[in-house]
Write a protein that holds these residues in place. Structure first.
Motif, PDB file in Angstrom:
ATOM      1  N   MET A 150       0.845  -1.175   0.000  1.00 16.69           N
ATOM      2  CA  MET A 150       0.000   0.000   0.000  1.00 16.69           C
ATOM      3  C   MET A 150       0.894   1.244   0.000  1.00 16.69           C
ATOM      4  O   MET A 150       1.824   1.348   0.781  1.00 16.69           O
ATOM      5  N   SER A 151       0.595   2.176  -0.894  1.00 14.21           N
ATOM      6  CA  SER A 151       1.398   3.397  -0.970  1.00 14.21           C
ATOM      7  C   SER A 151       1.114   4.286   0.237  1.00 14.21           C
ATOM      8  O   SER A 151       0.103   4.118   0.925  1.00 14.21           O
ATOM      9  N   LEU A 152       1.998   5.227   0.444  1.00 18.32           N
ATOM     10  CA  LEU A 152       1.826   6.151   1.571  1.00 18.32           C
ATOM     11  C   LEU A 152       0.519   6.928   1.416  1.00 18.32           C
ATOM     12  O   LEU A 152      -0.214   7.112   2.389  1.00 18.32           O
ATOM     13  N   LYS A 153       0.226   7.332   0.194  1.00 27.89           N
ATOM     14  CA  LYS A 153      -0.992   8.108  -0.059  1.00 27.89           C
ATOM     15  C   LYS A 153      -2.241   7.283   0.303  1.00 27.89           C
ATOM     16  O   LYS A 153      -3.168   7.796   0.932  1.00 27.89           O
ATOM     17  N   ILE A 192      -0.505  16.012   6.326  1.00 25.02           N
ATOM     18  CA  ILE A 192       0.430  15.192   5.545  1.00 25.02           C
ATOM     19  C   ILE A 192      -0.120  15.008   4.133  1.00 25.02           C
ATOM     20  O   ILE A 192       0.590  15.191   3.138  1.00 25.02           O
ATOM     21  N   LYS A 193      -1.407  14.661   4.048  1.00 20.83           N
ATOM     22  CA  LYS A 193      -2.031  14.440   2.735  1.00 20.83           C
ATOM     23  C   LYS A 193      -1.961  15.705   1.892  1.00 20.83           C
ATOM     24  O   LYS A 193      -1.651  15.656   0.695  1.00 20.83           O
ATOM     25  N   LYS A 194      -2.230  16.848   2.522  1.00 17.38           N
ATOM     26  CA  LYS A 194      -2.211  18.134   1.805  1.00 17.38           C
ATOM     27  C   LYS A 194      -0.829  18.384   1.205  1.00 17.38           C
ATOM     28  O   LYS A 194      -0.700  18.734   0.028  1.00 17.38           O
ATOM     29  N   LEU A 195       0.212  18.188   2.002  1.00 17.77           N
ATOM     30  CA  LEU A 195       1.566  18.423   1.493  1.00 17.77           C
ATOM     31  C   LEU A 195       1.952  17.431   0.399  1.00 17.77           C
ATOM     32  O   LEU A 195       2.633  17.797  -0.551  1.00 17.77           O
ATOM     33  N   ILE A 196       1.513  16.178   0.528  1.00 19.04           N
ATOM     34  CA  ILE A 196       1.809  15.185  -0.510  1.00 19.04           C
ATOM     35  C   ILE A 196       1.119  15.586  -1.811  1.00 19.04           C
ATOM     36  O   ILE A 196       1.732  15.521  -2.889  1.00 19.04           O
ATOM     37  N   ILE A 249       2.833  11.295  15.564  1.00 19.78           N
ATOM     38  CA  ILE A 249       1.996  10.751  14.487  1.00 19.78           C
ATOM     39  C   ILE A 249       2.774  10.744  13.171  1.00 19.78           C
ATOM     40  O   ILE A 249       2.773   9.748  12.434  1.00 19.78           O
ATOM     41  N   ILE A 250       3.467  11.822  12.868  1.00 22.44           N
ATOM     42  CA  ILE A 250       4.254  11.909  11.628  1.00 22.44           C
ATOM     43  C   ILE A 250       5.334  10.838  11.622  1.00 22.44           C
ATOM     44  O   ILE A 250       5.580  10.184  10.601  1.00 22.44           O
ATOM     45  N   GLU A 251       5.992  10.632  12.771  1.00 25.95           N
ATOM     46  CA  GLU A 251       7.079   9.653  12.848  1.00 25.95           C
ATOM     47  C   GLU A 251       6.603   8.222  12.614  1.00 25.95           C
ATOM     48  O   GLU A 251       7.400   7.365  12.246  1.00 25.95           O
ATOM     49  N   GLU A 252       5.302   7.964  12.787  1.00 27.07           N
ATOM     50  CA  GLU A 252       4.777   6.628  12.497  1.00 27.07           C
ATOM     51  C   GLU A 252       4.947   6.273  11.024  1.00 27.07           C
ATOM     52  O   GLU A 252       5.033   5.103  10.663  1.00 27.07           O
ATOM     53  N   TYR A 253       4.987   7.271  10.158  1.00 26.99           N
ATOM     54  CA  TYR A 253       5.111   7.044   8.718  1.00 26.99           C
ATOM     55  C   TYR A 253       6.564   7.028   8.247  1.00 26.99           C
ATOM     56  O   TYR A 253       6.851   6.586   7.146  1.00 26.99           O
ATOM     57  N   LEU A 254       7.452   7.527   9.086  1.00 28.81           N
ATOM     58  CA  LEU A 254       8.881   7.537   8.737  1.00 28.81           C
ATOM     59  C   LEU A 254       9.506   6.180   9.032  1.00 28.81           C
ATOM     60  O   LEU A 254       9.005   5.444   9.885  1.00 28.81           O
ATOM     61  N   GLN A 269      -2.322   4.719   2.409  1.00 31.13           N
ATOM     62  CA  GLN A 269      -2.272   4.519   3.860  1.00 31.13           C
ATOM     63  C   GLN A 269      -2.833   5.738   4.581  1.00 31.13           C
ATOM     64  O   GLN A 269      -3.598   5.618   5.527  1.00 31.13           O
ATOM     65  N   ILE A 270      -2.467   6.912   4.101  1.00 33.90           N
ATOM     66  CA  ILE A 270      -2.940   8.147   4.719  1.00 33.90           C
ATOM     67  C   ILE A 270      -4.453   8.276   4.556  1.00 33.90           C
ATOM     68  O   ILE A 270      -5.153   8.675   5.494  1.00 33.90           O
ATOM     69  N   GLY A 271      -4.964   7.910   3.381  1.00 31.97           N
ATOM     70  CA  GLY A 271      -6.402   7.945   3.152  1.00 31.97           C
ATOM     71  C   GLY A 271      -7.137   7.048   4.138  1.00 31.97           C
ATOM     72  O   GLY A 271      -8.168   7.436   4.716  1.00 31.97           O
ATOM     73  N   GLU A 272      -6.607   5.848   4.346  1.00 28.27           N
ATOM     74  CA  GLU A 272      -7.209   4.910   5.306  1.00 28.27           C
ATOM     75  C   GLU A 272      -7.138   5.468   6.733  1.00 28.27           C
ATOM     76  O   GLU A 272      -8.078   5.343   7.511  1.00 28.27           O
ATOM     77  N   ASP A 273      -6.000   6.078   7.059  1.00 31.62           N
ATOM     78  CA  ASP A 273      -5.820   6.624   8.407  1.00 31.62           C
ATOM     79  C   ASP A 273      -6.734   7.820   8.670  1.00 31.62           C
ATOM     80  O   ASP A 273      -7.168   8.034   9.805  1.00 31.62           O
ATOM     81  N   ILE A 274      -7.034   8.585   7.627  1.00 33.28           N
ATOM     82  CA  ILE A 274      -7.972   9.704   7.778  1.00 33.28           C
ATOM     83  C   ILE A 274      -9.355   9.151   8.126  1.00 33.28           C
ATOM     84  O   ILE A 274     -10.014   9.641   9.054  1.00 33.28           O
ATOM     85  N   LYS A 275      -9.763   8.108   7.412  1.00 34.01           N
ATOM     86  CA  LYS A 275     -11.073   7.491   7.695  1.00 34.01           C
ATOM     87  C   LYS A 275     -11.118   6.962   9.131  1.00 34.01           C
ATOM     88  O   LYS A 275     -12.095   7.165   9.851  1.00 34.01           O
ATOM     89  N   ALA A 276     -10.050   6.275   9.540  1.00 30.72           N
ATOM     90  CA  ALA A 276     -10.004   5.704  10.889  1.00 30.72           C
ATOM     91  C   ALA A 276     -10.048   6.805  11.951  1.00 30.72           C
ATOM     92  O   ALA A 276     -10.735   6.677  12.968  1.00 30.72           O
TER      93      ALA A 276
END
Length: 152
Positions: A1-4, A29-33, A89-94, A6-13
């Motif tokens: 799953m791409s980061l984008k 994060i999504k906005k900057l991506i 939260i950001i570091e979870e994706y790094l 994953q972020i979409g799923e995390d927004i829903k959650a």
């Protein structure tokens, strides 16, 4: 799953769990991506590479660290606390951050390869070090370690 994705799923959650800070952070994060994707389209690139996605995350993490430092200097622990939560939260994706010992060992290796001996050789070390350690540790920490090793 791409980061984008994953972020979409995390927004829903985050929306379902009513976690306001997580929702705001993941949306930023999504906005900057999305902004970065738009900026690379003129060059003929449709989507971001993993490296470009990491650059966005590293930039966000750095901004949060700087904000935390400034808020603490201004004795605004409430704002520093919120920034720290966002940073977590950001570091979870790094990628997993490297320990100081691991970073130090890599810097020692690069110094040896470059034949660096004094602070004047810092440029010879910083370029390869940041290339190798990007996203795995804080750039400020790398700079401080290199400076200490070359001045020591």
């Amino acid at each position: 799953m791409s980061l984008k994705d994953q972020i979409g799923e995390d927004i829903k959650a985050a929306m379902k769990s009513k976690d306001k800070i997580r929702l705001e952070t993941v949306r930023s994060i999504k906005k900057l991506i999305l902004e970065k994707e738009v900026s690379v389209r003129p060059a003929g690139q449709e989507a971001l590479t993993e490296e470009q996605e990491m650059e966005v995350l590293v930039q966000l993490a750095k901004q949060r660290r700087d904000s935390i430092e400034q808020y603490r200097q201004a004795k605004r622990e409430d704002l520093a606390s919120q920034e720290a939560q966002e940073l977590a939260i950001i570091e979870e994706y790094l990628p997993q951050q490297m320990s100081d010992e691991e970073v130090s060992a890599i810097i020692d290796q690069i110094i040896a390869q470059a034949g660096a001996t004094t602070a004047k050789d810092m440029g010879k070390v910083m370029g390869p070090a940041m290339q190798q350690l990007k996203g795995k540790t804080d750039g400020k920490k790398v700079q401080e370690m290199v400076k200490a090793k070359l001045n020591g």
